[in-house]
Design an enzyme around this catalytic site. Structure first.
Site, PDB file in Angstrom:
ATOM      1  N   VAL A 139       0.777  -0.873   0.280  1.00 49.89           N
ATOM      2  CA  VAL A 139      -0.235  -0.104   0.350  1.00 49.89           C
ATOM      3  C   VAL A 139       0.651   1.110   0.077  1.00 49.89           C
ATOM      4  O   VAL A 139       1.919   0.974   0.181  1.00 49.89           O
ATOM      5  CB  VAL A 139      -1.024   0.186   1.689  1.00 49.89           C
ATOM      6  N   SER A 140       0.567   2.277  -0.443  1.00 51.29           N
ATOM      7  CA  SER A 140       1.311   3.368  -0.625  1.00 51.29           C
ATOM      8  C   SER A 140       1.999   4.269   0.776  1.00 51.29           C
ATOM      9  O   SER A 140       2.688   4.722   0.474  1.00 51.29           O
ATOM     10  CB  SER A 140       0.101   4.684  -1.571  1.00 51.29           C
ATOM     11  N   SER A 141       0.741   4.221   1.893  1.00 54.15           N
ATOM     12  CA  SER A 141       0.914   4.717   3.061  1.00 54.15           C
ATOM     13  C   SER A 141       0.214   3.787   4.048  1.00 54.15           C
ATOM     14  O   SER A 141      -0.267   3.004   3.940  1.00 54.15           O
ATOM     15  CB  SER A 141       0.685   6.371   2.723  1.00 54.15           C
TER      16      SER A 141
ATOM     17  N   GLN B  67      -3.295   4.383   4.501  1.00 58.24           N
ATOM     18  CA  GLN B  67      -4.159   3.482   4.319  1.00 58.24           C
ATOM     19  C   GLN B  67      -3.453   1.526   4.706  1.00 58.24           C
ATOM     20  O   GLN B  67      -5.121   1.362   4.654  1.00 58.24           O
ATOM     21  CB  GLN B  67      -3.364   2.797   2.353  1.00 58.24           C
TER      22      GLN B  67
END
Length: 513
Positions: free
Chosen positions: A17-19, A22
């Protein structure tokens, strides 16, 4: 035999996931992991980073294991979990093919052994890359829109909060010092209202940190006092502000002190985006600065900001020193101003400070070439007192030269209106008979104001004067000898460019005028 081979197959999953948000808030990472395990993965490699970053630790570990032949099959939910750039995606698939590792994509049925499958991978990779570019473009447009409206940045320095897209000083209670706690603190132990505990606000602590820096005149020394006063320990956390954590490194503290937000200004473009999730600090002269965006919410004045930069510049210029340049009263020692100004007249290197004991007590302080005996023939050290005497002689001579070059005026200079008013007030007080201590204090105060009006050099605002003005009024030895060490640091660092020494003597004093 085939059944036995199937049992020995090592199947892993890769989730990304990006961050952090998230991963925690939306359970996106948890959902990916659950799907990968349900599909047969016995081990999960997971990253919480943007897909545009190619140096993700879990992905690197996964590709290393594949190269070493430890994995037979990799499962992902979508093709963009592996990479969002087409070159990186092709690189990974090539490694899979060379090591005969199967790649299974749960949301997209792709056969990587066929030409149609390879075409599909390239199309999906191009779309993922395009989507990343669109996202970056939207972010850039959003930041430009905020700059055009002159609103506050998304991040904000310690001491502030964002209210309606503007910087506001944070007056929320933050912590209570033991020395400030009320006598009934035990009864208030479980009280949620920190104001009842005499808690200091974020704004008050931030301003106190600035005052501590001014008192001790150094970032490292200031942090030592701050941590001792507020009982803080070092923590491994990178952010200050919205997370409520409170800790600085020396570099971070200097960066905070230099933030224009503290002066009531807003600075954009403080960092440069290098691509692939990498950023670096931008040069200060390249910032986009908007002045007085929140002048009613200043932590420091513009004059204090200049003083902060002067102290930081002086401390950086003099470099590391063995003994601290501060005494118990938190003022600079006698010759502190000479640090960073004294150079060897022979080899041109910056001289180092030395000391020696006197026979009858006390100390001698010297400057010596750092390369003495290593090729430089400047052998004899130069006393700091001799350097100061030569400097003052040069300043007096230069002041007298400037004064003599001015055309003499046939009439004495006209008194200013302020001077006339002060003399009139003093004359009226002198005519009052009798002795009154309060009256005498008032007379002395007016006398001091008259002296400062006649000779502006004695004024406390000496730092604000130009180099030429300081030298012009300094045609008297007493003026220079009555300066305290703190004023010497302010004045001499402003007007002196370099002092060269050779074999115990001052060879040249180079001024900035």
């Amino acid at each position: 035999m085939i059944v036995e081979l199937e049992k020995n197959r090592i199947i892993v999953g890769y989730a990304r996931v990006s961050s952090r948000e998230q991963a925690v808030d939306s359970q996106a990472l948890e959902q990916q992991i659950a799907r990968l395990k349900a599909a047969g993965a016995t081990e999960i490699f997971q990253d919480i980073q943007s897909g545009s970053k190619n140096n993700r630790p879990a992905l690197k570990e996964l590709m290393t294991s594949i190269s070493e032949g430890k994995i037979h099959e990799v499962i992902i939910t979508r093709i963009d979990r592996i990479a969002r750039s087409l070159p990186k995606l092709r690189e990974c698939i090539e490694i899979f093919a060379n090591r005969r590792v199967d790649l299974r994509v749960l949301d997209q049925e792709i056969d990587f052994t066929t030409s149609q499958g390879k075409l599909m991978v390239n199309l999906l990779g191009s779309l993922a890359e395009w989507e990343t570019d669109l996202l970056s473009e939207r972010v850039r447009h959003g930041k430009q829109y905020r700059r055009n409206k002159q609103v506050a940045n998304e991040s904000y320095p310690w001491g502030y909060k964002i209210v309606n897209d503007k910087y506001h000083l944070n007056e929320s209670p933050f912590l209570c010092l033991i020395s400030n706690r009320p006598s009934t603190y035990l009864e208030l132990y479980y009280e949620t209202d920190l104001t009842k505990l005499n808690a200091l606000t974020v704004k008050e602590i931030a301003r106190d940190c600035i005052d501590i820096f001014f008192n001790v005149k150094g970032a490292t020394r200031a942090l030592k006092v701050i941590f001792q006063k507020y009982g803080l320990a070092k923590i491994n956390y990178r952010r200050n502000g919205s997370d409520g954590k409170f800790h600085w490194t020396v570099t971070g503290f200097i960066w905070w002190l230099s933030n224009p937000v503290l002066c009531g200004h807003t600075a954009y473009l403080q960092r440069i985006n290098l691509g692939k999730g990498k950023r670096k600090k931008n040069q200060r002269e390249n910032w986009e600065l908007v002045y007085n965006t929140h002048s009613e919410h200043k932590l420091i004045t513009d004059e204090e900001a200049l003083e902060i930069q002067r102290i930081l510049k002086f401390n950086h210029k003099k470099g590391p020193i063995t003994n601290p340049e501060l005494n118990e009263t938190n003022s600079y020692r006698e010759y502190a101003y000479q640090s960073g100004l004294v150079f060897c007249a022979e080899c041109g290197s910056k001289c180092i400070t030395k000391s020696a004991k006197r026979k009858h007590g006390g100390m001698y302080y010297y400057f010596a070439c750092r390369y003495t005996g290593m090729g430089c023939e400047n052998i004899t050290s130069t006393r700091k007192q001799n350097i100061e005497d030569a400097l003052i002689r040069t300043l007096v001579q230069r002041s007298q030269t400037i004064t003599s070059e001015l055309e003499p005026s046939p009439l004495p200079p006209e008194k200013s209106e302020k001077l006339k008013e002060l003399e009139s007030r003093l004359d009226a007080l002198e005519k009052i008979p009798g002795f009154d201590p309060d009256m005498e204090n008032l007379k002395n105060k007016i006398r001091k104001q008259i002296t400062e009006e006649i000779n502006p050099f004695i004024s406390d605002s000496i730092v604000d004067k130009s180099t030429e003005e300081i030298i012009r009024v300094g045609n008297n030895l007493a003026i220079w000898h009555t300066l305290c060490p703190d004023d010497k640091v302010k004045v001499f660092q402003q007007i002196v460019h370099k002092i060269t020494v050779h074999n115990g003597k001052v060879k040249e004093v180079i001024l900035k005028i």
